[in-house]
Design an enzyme around this catalytic site. Sequence first.
Site, PDB file in Angstrom:
ATOM      1  N   ARG A   1       0.850  -1.195   0.000  1.00  0.00           N
ATOM      2  CA  ARG A   1       0.000   0.000   0.000  1.00  0.00           C
ATOM      3  C   ARG A   1       0.888   1.248   0.000  1.00  0.00           C
ATOM      4  O   ARG A   1       1.540   1.551   1.002  1.00  0.00           O
ATOM      5  CB  ARG A   1      -0.922   0.018   1.209  1.00  0.00           C
ATOM      6  CG  ARG A   1      -1.760   1.312   1.285  1.00  0.00           C
ATOM      7  CD  ARG A   1      -2.964   1.203   2.198  1.00  0.00           C
ATOM      8  NE  ARG A   1      -2.638   1.082   3.603  1.00  0.00           N
ATOM      9  CZ  ARG A   1      -3.532   1.183   4.604  1.00  0.00           C
ATOM     10  NH1 ARG A   1      -4.821   1.413   4.308  1.00  0.00           N
ATOM     11  NH2 ARG A   1      -3.172   1.045   5.856  1.00  0.00           N
TER      12      ARG A   1
ATOM     13  N   ASP B   1      -4.021   2.830  14.246  1.00  0.00           N
ATOM     14  CA  ASP B   1      -3.197   3.445  13.224  1.00  0.00           C
ATOM     15  C   ASP B   1      -3.731   4.839  12.951  1.00  0.00           C
ATOM     16  O   ASP B   1      -4.576   5.349  13.692  1.00  0.00           O
ATOM     17  CB  ASP B   1      -3.124   2.584  11.958  1.00  0.00           C
ATOM     18  CG  ASP B   1      -4.458   2.491  11.206  1.00  0.00           C
ATOM     19  OD1 ASP B   1      -5.434   3.171  11.598  1.00  0.00           O
ATOM     20  OD2 ASP B   1      -4.507   1.743  10.221  1.00  0.00           O
TER      21      ASP B   1
END
Length: 532
Positions: free
Chosen positions: A167, A447
Amino acid sequence: MENRTTTFTKWQFNTEVKNYYPQVLTEEAMAFLTALHERFDNKRLSLLERRKAEQAFFDKGKFPEFPVETKSVRASDWTASSIPHDLQDRRVEITGPVDRKMVINALNSGAKTFMADFEDSNSPTWSNCVEGQQNLIDANKKTINYYNRQKDKSYTLNGKTAVLLVRPRGLHLNERHIQIKEVEMSASLFDFGLYVFHNTKTMMANNTAPYFYLPKLEHYLEARWWNEVFEFAQEYLSVPTGTFKTTVLVETITASHQLDEIIYELKNHIVGLNCGRWDYIFSYIKKFRNHPNFLVPNRDQVTMTSPFMDAYSKLVIQRCHKRGILAIGGMAAQIPIKNNPKANSAALEKVRLDKEREVQNGHDGTWVAHPDLVEVAMNEFNKHMPTPNQLHVTRNDISISATDLVALPTGTVTEEGVRKNINVGTLYLEAWLQGNGAVALYNLMEDAATAEISRTQIWHWLNKEVVLEDGRKFDNALFNTIFDEEVEKILTEVGPSKIKDTQFKRAFDLFRELILADDFEEFLTIPAYKYI
């Protein structure tokens, strides 16, 4: 190496760069990055300006609709190109940042795939980003290893490993350490470009290819941009169109209204969509923050069973399977509770129920944040999905409207919810400033996405002067009182002797500044980036 600016033909390092990583940032690799920048950065910046115009539309009280101009794309019969053999079965995917030990452990975890993350679970320090590229080069060459001196333990790859996906960072982020003609490079192009330049031929020789997760797309034109990037890079590297494959994270409220269109724009490269649930909640609050009578309750009260979340999840399944691609479910953020067996069992049961719901709804796979959750998720998918995937599950029994996708969740706003958002938000931000983007807090792996929910909710509640469940108005005075109390708790817990070695002062100041700002900051990582 002394701090200096090194100028090449068209690009240069930022003056703060001290480690140049010549094995990764070769002249040939930088020539490729320069070509990507010159061809695609202006269009990227135009797409970001388009986001601002769309926000102005939402600020007038409007909601997104299914685009009128692409009705024929939604109505016609077409499918995306084929799914490679090693991406046919993705029943459990593990995710995490690109540090060396994490890469090895995730590839060895028993999950079907591993998403190596340069984005929300990675603090984008210069060393994290470039050393992360080296780690992936070594992983693809099967030479990666790691030795922990304190534990006297070595880490190497097993014979069978998870399939690797990467990603890159989102379109809104820059890589400030590289400038091309005195313009900061796109972080998306930096992460993507280095990875395909160094790994494409190696992976093809191993009967696989570069596979990606694309984050935070807000419009099908952004998918078109990525498709053009893929096509250019494949031509540059002399590999066939369609070699690169990608899954798109559906983590913005606008993307959920354009699923067919996003798939169509990437149809030669796309193999799936993923329900990025935490960023999706963040986007939902952010986009409609200026609507009258719009209020989202405590984060813990917004779950995948909330009507707007359930609708989006099921619509992803329906549209993916109609177009011949996979529908991947959301993240289980729980981590093991090793000192409390009862609490650990309850947490694992929560994960099991979440994965049971996803597979029974028709998802082809799901995400976990910790290796110990792989077995739990795998058992549920094995039990209910004997085939590699569920492309045969059409979900033609459902009909999801644009209104269903924005249905307001019910619930309450409490002092406890305010305190938790402050606590989690500041603790995460401090760790991020220290270079750690995946942070275990209160038995959950947090996160940037979950931190974004925390600070966005507080900003929104404060600007709305919401009435808490106990009848008090949440205004600046109450916020400052609660904030100061939470800060004091953290300072006491850390201890005065250790505070000097932390980034808490900066984290507290930045978090408070973001909350009290008149204008909402689109992403907290943008103002924080200059401090790492």
